[in-house]
Structures are given as structure tokens and as C-alpha cells.
Design a protein around this motif. Structure first.
Motif, PDB file in Angstrom:
ATOM      1  N   GLN A   1       0.809  -1.295  -0.019  1.00 42.41           N
ATOM      2  CA  GLN A   1      -0.034   0.009  -0.156  1.00 42.41           C
ATOM      3  C   GLN A   1       1.024   0.947  -0.077  1.00 42.41           C
ATOM      4  OE1 GLN A   1      -2.226   0.582   3.582  1.00 42.41           O
ATOM      5  NE2 GLN A   1      -4.166   1.889   2.430  1.00 42.41           N
ATOM      6  N   ARG A   2       0.664   2.005  -1.064  1.00 49.39           N
ATOM      7  CA  ARG A   2       1.444   3.385  -1.167  1.00 49.39           C
ATOM      8  C   ARG A   2       0.586   4.278  -0.032  1.00 49.39           C
ATOM      9  NH1 ARG A   2       4.992   4.497  -4.517  1.00 49.39           N
ATOM     10  NH2 ARG A   2       4.321   6.809  -4.756  1.00 49.39           N
ATOM     11  N   MET A   3       1.573   5.229   0.625  1.00 45.95           N
ATOM     12  CA  MET A   3       0.893   6.129   1.557  1.00 45.95           C
ATOM     13  C   MET A   3       0.949   7.386   0.880  1.00 45.95           C
ATOM     14  SD  MET A   3       0.273   4.505   4.172  1.00 45.95           S
ATOM     15  CE  MET A   3      -0.209   5.255   5.141  1.00 45.95           C
ATOM     16  N   VAL A   4       1.365   7.521  -0.437  1.00 47.85           N
ATOM     17  CA  VAL A   4       1.544   8.776  -1.060  1.00 47.85           C
ATOM     18  C   VAL A   4       0.803   8.719  -2.408  1.00 47.85           C
ATOM     19  CG1 VAL A   4       3.033  10.753  -2.087  1.00 47.85           C
ATOM     20  CG2 VAL A   4       3.907   9.187  -0.398  1.00 47.85           C
ATOM     21  N   THR A   5      -0.260   9.846  -2.410  1.00 48.41           N
ATOM     22  CA  THR A   5      -1.017   9.800  -3.709  1.00 48.41           C
ATOM     23  C   THR A   5      -0.157   9.945  -5.207  1.00 48.41           C
ATOM     24  OG1 THR A   5      -1.313  12.301  -3.481  1.00 48.41           O
ATOM     25  CG2 THR A   5      -2.745  10.778  -2.495  1.00 48.41           C
ATOM     26  N   GLU A   6      -0.900   9.916  -6.500  1.00 48.29           N
ATOM     27  CA  GLU A   6      -0.138   9.931  -7.568  1.00 48.29           C
ATOM     28  C   GLU A   6       0.390  11.441  -7.579  1.00 48.29           C
ATOM     29  OE1 GLU A   6      -3.170   9.150  -6.898  1.00 48.29           O
ATOM     30  OE2 GLU A   6      -3.286   7.109  -7.773  1.00 48.29           O
ATOM     31  N   ASN A   7       0.079  12.505  -7.164  1.00 46.38           N
ATOM     32  CA  ASN A   7       0.577  13.711  -7.134  1.00 46.38           C
ATOM     33  C   ASN A   7       1.614  14.108  -6.073  1.00 46.38           C
ATOM     34  OD1 ASN A   7      -1.213  14.041  -5.101  1.00 46.38           O
ATOM     35  ND2 ASN A   7      -2.406  15.579  -5.942  1.00 46.38           N
TER      36      ASN A   7
END
Length: 599
Positions: free
Chosen positions: A442-448
Motif C-alpha cells: 500500500q502506497r502512502m502517497v498519492t499520484e501527485n
């Protein structure tokens, strides 16, 4: 009434009469002494005339004195005689003779009741009213004295009620140890009792409905509290908390498992054998590396001195500038440092490797600032390099032990900490590292490039956040495995180097041997303090080196005694100090010393 003649001696200027034993040879006075405990009353209710002293024989002080003359019995003479006799008698005897004298003055000298009681009271040391009360009570009760009821009343205390006692004890443990300006006092305790305890307690009639500050102080003593000054020593506040005890058991269990699977520690001073700990057939030795920091101040001198009355040496009021020492110790060699031979070898294989892991930090605005987690991690990295060279991992297991201070338990900047996250994405919140949840990354940072918020992270994990507040989201996320078992920065660093790390239980400084090393070092600095910062810098290394390796090994054995005693069931720190004083051996806690301390 005719006066009674007695022999008149030649009076001494210092002492008018001999002691009462001589005066008591008078038959009549002796008769009074024999019958005073059971006097005989005349038919009319008054004292028998035979009990009243008709004459007193006074003996001259010198054997060769002239023959004494007869002098009339006066009030002053009678008071002198009685005064000497009653000085050594009990209270009831004093009452009896006051009554006899009062009757004597009435019948022999014709005084009124008030005047006779006044004269008698002057002899026995009581006022006229008290003597008349004794006189009336004595004759009114048929020649006996009533028993004093002082201290015999049936005193009822609210603390005898079990429910009230539990409430008071709970309130005290909740408020007595709070930090800040509002220190608990007897007055605040009395206010709580009067405004909260009494109105909410169902006390039977007869109990008070309010107490004074003085009564509150007595209650505090009854509940085990007393005024105490602040002193340095073992810190037991929180020592018995359930979470602390639970972690203590887990900590001791892990230490026991590690010791049982490794070689035993080295022998002690003078060849004395150590109780066998560990396995003699193991391949590796367990090296326990304890860490701690301590501050030394330039004005920290002796706390006492020999001096004349009202004359002491003037000393600076403040503590002065200071040095913070951060170091490691092990039972094998004391402080973690290389010997001269090891240092020469390290120059060839590990160029640039320092000789010791010790850090001397000049804290304060005039120094290097203040010690933080970055400084701490830098020292730990240095200590690991020295320990790996000194104790090769091929035949040693390195276990680093730290206390649970906020600086040691700090997390990395990108650690998975739920309470620092926002509800929504973005905003002022740190960027957290990616994680693995339920077998999926799970990534904790969004696409931007923005940090995800609590709401989005929970919904990606299948949690419905509708109607949930931030506190509820934080609580749910903190119970998830990756967040719940997030390790501190120093744990992650030590484990990444392939070594073990543990934290000593909170409030258990007695389980860290380096604490005793600091005590010994400060004895030296205080004895050699010249109240200057350059002087402190000059002696600090000598003070630390004054603690011998043999003494440090005794400190390690003391820690193992605490380990063993806690495993046997001892919990309270104060009881531990008592237990460890019950025997002289450095190697074993007697089994029966813990019978009164069940787990």
C-alpha cells in the motif's frame, strides 16, 4: 483550739527539711501513708480525725546541732511537709492529700471551704475549684475516686467505613502525584472530602459531615501518606502499573532465553565463581551492551562540609555549565572502548575507527546545543562498529539495551504513526513510507505526491469511515499490525546491522548497571570540584576511569539479582531493596525471601 507544739530545729539556709523518709518517721504521718489508699470515714461522713496529722517531728540537719525548740504548727509548716511528700506520688494520692489538707485547714485552723481549698491547691499545684471538686466527689461517692474517661471514648472515624476508605485512597493516588503547580495538600484533600466524599456517601448518624485541615492531615497519615522531601534515588513511581509489570515479565523472559542459549558471563573479582548462567556448550557468548546518558555540572560539589557553627563556605547558587556523558558498558571490559593493542590493529583493518564509544557533549546555549535523536543514532552507529571489532559476530551475540526515554524511543520521520496524519489527503503532514497490509503493498502517497489522509488509507483497507471522527480513525488504524508494531528509529537501525536490541522496562533504573557507574563517577567529581567548567573538563575522564571493571562486574551481578527476584514474584521496588538486604551473597536471592510477595 490549742496549737500543737513541735520541736523547732536550727534551719539550714539551703534546705529546711530532710527528705520525706525522715519526716515519715512521725507515727501519725506514717499512719496517713498506710491508710491513704483506703481511708476510714467518720460516721458523719468526714475524715477520721486520727488520720489528720496532729504534729510533725522535724529533725535537725546536723547531728551536733542544738536541741530543737517547739514551734506551733502553722499553715506554712503543714504545706511544706505535704509538698515534699506528694512530689513523688501518683495522681490519686495527690487528690487524697489535697482533701486531707483541705479538711485539716478547715478543722484545725477554722478556714472556710474556699480558703481551705485555696491553701491546699497551692501545695498540690491545682486551683481551688479543682480541689473542691475532688473533695465533693470523694465524699459523694463514699470515699472513692471516679475513673477518668480521658482517651476512653468510642471514637468513630469515617475511614472505618470500607467504601469511604477506598474512595479516599483512589482519589489520593490519582491526585497526589500530579506534576505542576497544583500540588495536593491537606487543605485540598479536606475540600474534596467535604464537597465530594461526604455528600456522595451514605454514612450512618453520628459520623461528621465535614473535617478540618488538621483532621485531613491525620487521615493522610492513616492512609499511608506523609510529608517527604525530594531525594535522588531509585524511582518507583509507576513501578507497579499493570502495563509496566506486563512488559517487565516479557523483558525478563527474553533475557532468560538469550542467557540460557549462550555462554555464561565472565568470572568476578578475585576468582570468585559466578552462579552458572547460560550453557557451557553454546557456541557464542551473549554480550549485553547497556547505554545511558548522565549530566555533570561544574558547580556540583560536595553536599556537606566540616565547619564551625553558622559558618559555611560560600558556593555558587546555580549548577553552572555542564557536560553530558553518553556511553556504553559491558560486563567483559567495562566501558565500550578498544585497548591500545586493539586500537593499533584497528588502524590497519578499520582506519578511522575511534578508540571509544564515549561522547562528551557540551550542552547548553554556550556549548553545542542540546542532545537529540540524531546525535544518539550517530553514537549508536559508532558503538556498533567498535563492538563488532572488539566482539566479532562470529562468536558473539551483541544485545544493545536502552532505557525508554523520549529521545531513545523516537520514530523516524517517515514512520507509520497514525496520530500525525490528517483526515484528508495533503496538508501539513509528513510523507509516510509505503507499507504492506494483508499481503498487499500500500502506497502512502498519492499520484501527485501528497500524503494520503486517514480516511483514504482506511477505505483502501476496506474500512467504512462514514460518520467516524479523527480520534476513531486513529484508534482503528493504530490497532492494525503495520502501525501497531512500528519500531523506533534506533530499533530499526540496530536490527538493520544484524544485532539485537531491547528496551529496559520503564521506572526500572535498577536494571541498568551503568546507573551505578554514574554514581561512582560523581563521587569523584564532587570530591575534586573546583567550581569551574575548565576544571570539570579536566577531571571528567579521570572520574569515569576511576570506576574499575571489577566494580562494574559487581553492578552486573546486582542486576542479575534483581532479574532473579522479579522472576520469583517480587514486584514492588521498595520490597526489592528490603529483599536484597536480607543476605550477603552476590549470587543468589533466598527462595523464602519472596514468600510474602506473590506474583
Amino acid at each position: 483550739m490549742s496549737e500543737v507544739a513541735i520541736e523547732k530545729p536550727r534551719w539550714s539556709k539551703k534546705k529546711r527539711f530532710r527528705n520525706l523518709a525522715s519526716i515519715g518517721r512521725s507515727a501519725k504521718l506514717a499512719r496517713v501513708q498506710e491508710n491513704v489508699s483506703n481511708p476510714e470515714l467518720a460516721p458523719d461522713g468526714s475524715l477520721d480525725e486520727s488520720l489528720i496529722v496532729p504534729r510533725v517531728e522535724v529533725f535537725p540537719e546536723d547531728e551536733d546541732s542544738e536541741e530543737a525548740e517547739d514551734v506551733p504548727l502553722t499553715k506554712d509548716t503543714a504545706k511544706e511537709v505535704y509538698k515534699e511528700w506528694i512530689a513523688s506520688q501518683c495522681k490519686d494520692t495527690t487528690k487524697m492529700f489535697a482533701i486531707i489538707m483541705m479538711d485539716t485547714f478547715r478543722t484545725r485552723f477554722g478556714l472556710t471551704d474556699v480558703a481551705a481549698a485555696t491553701e491546699a491547691g497551692m501545695v498540690v499545684g491545682f486551683n481551688e475549684k479543682t480541689v473542691r471538686t475532688w473533695h465533693n466527689n470523694f465524699y459523694g461517692q463514699g470515699g472513692t475516686f471516679s475513673q477518668s474517661q480521658q482517651g476512653r471514648h468510642n471514637h468513630r472515624c469515617v475511614l472505618d467505613d470500607e467504601d469511604c476508605r477506598k474512595k479516599a485512597s483512589a482519589w489520593l493516588h490519582e491526585n497526589a502525584y500530579k506534576k505542576g503547580p497544583n500540588v495536593m495538600t491537606a487543605a485540598t484533600f479536606a475540600t474534596w472530602v467535604n464537597t465530594d466524599l461526604f455528600p456522595n456517601s451514605h454514612l450512618s448518624p453520628g459520623f461528621p459531615r465535614s473535617i478540618t485541615t488538621r483532621t485531613a492531615a491525620k487521615w493522610l497519615h492513616n492512609l499511608g501518606f506523609s510529608p517527604r522531601s525530594y531525594k535522588k534515588g531509585l524511582y518507583f513511581d509507576g513501578h507497579e502499573r499493570e502495563d509496566v509489570i506486563e512488559y517487565q515479565k516479557l523483558y525478563l523472559r527474553k533475557i532468560e532465553i538469550l542467557q540460557s542459549t549462550h555462554l555464561p558471563p565472565p568470572y568476578g573479582l578475585g576468582g570468585e565463581t559466578e552462579e552458572l548462567i547460560g550453557s557451557s556448550t553454546a557456541e557464542k557468548r551473549l554480550v549485553l551492551l547497556y547505554h545511558d546518558e548522565s549530566s555533570f555540572h561544574s558547580n556540583e560539589g560536595q553536599t556537606w562540609q566540616w565547619a564551625e557553627e553558622n559558618r559555611l563556605t560560600l558556593r555558587p547558587k546555580g549548577q553552572g555549565r555542564g557536560l553530558m556523558i553518553s556511553d556504553f558498558v559491558d560486563e567483559h571490559h567495562g566501558f565500550l572502548r578498544l585497548t591500545p593493542e586493539e586500537h593499533e590493529l584497528a588502524k590497519l583493518s578499520h582506519p578511522g575507527l575511534p578508540k571509544a564509544a564515549r561522547v562528551i557533549f557540551k550542552f547548553g546555549a554556550q556549548g553545542q546545543g542540546y542532545w537529540n535523536n540524531d546525535h544518539f543514532i550517530t553514537q549508536v552507529e559508532l558503538a556498533i562498529k567498535i563492538a563488532e571489532f572488539k566482539f566479532p559476530p562470529s562468536n558473539n551475540t551483541l544485545l544493545f539495551l536502552f532505557d525508554q526515554s523520549s529521545g531513545h524511543c523516537a520514530y523516524a520521520d517517515n514512520a507509520l504513526i497514525a496520530h500525525i496524519m490528517n483526515v484528508s489527503d495533503g496538508g501539513k503532514q509528513p510523507l509516510l513510507r509505503d507499507t504492506v497490509w494483508d499481503g498487499k503493498s500500500q502506497r502512502m502517497v498519492t499520484e501527485n505526491g501528497q500524503q494520503k489522509g486517514l480516511k483514504r488509507v482506511l477505505e483502501e483497507r476496506g474500512i467504512n469511515t462514514t460518520g467516524m471522527k479523527k480520534e476513531q480513525m486513529v484508534k482503528v488504524l493504530e490497532e492494525m499490525r503495520d502501525f501497531k508494531f512500528q519500531k523506533s528509529r534506533v530499533e530499526e537501525f540496530v536490527l538493520s546491522k544484524g544485532h539485537r536490541v531491547m528496551f529496559i522496562p520503564k521506572f526500572h533504573c535498577e536494571l541498568n548497571p551503568i546507573e551505578r557507574v554514574w554514581c561512582q563517577a560523581k563521587k569523584y567529581t564532587r570530591a575534586n570540584c573546583d567550581y569551574s567548567f575548565p576544571g570539570l573538563e579536566r577531571i571528567i575522564d579521570t572520574a569515569l576511569d576511576s570506576v574499575s571493571v571489577d566494580l562494574m562486574r559487581k553492578f552486573f551481578r546486582k542486576v542479575r539479582e534483581y532479574h532473579r527476584a522479579y522472576r520469583e514474584g517480587a514486584v514492588i521496588g521498595k520490597d526489592m531493596k528490603k529483599i536484597l538486604k536480607q543476605y550477603k551473597s552476590h549470587r543468589r536471592v533466598p527462595e523464602n525471601s519472596l514468600d510474602s510477595n506473590p506474583a
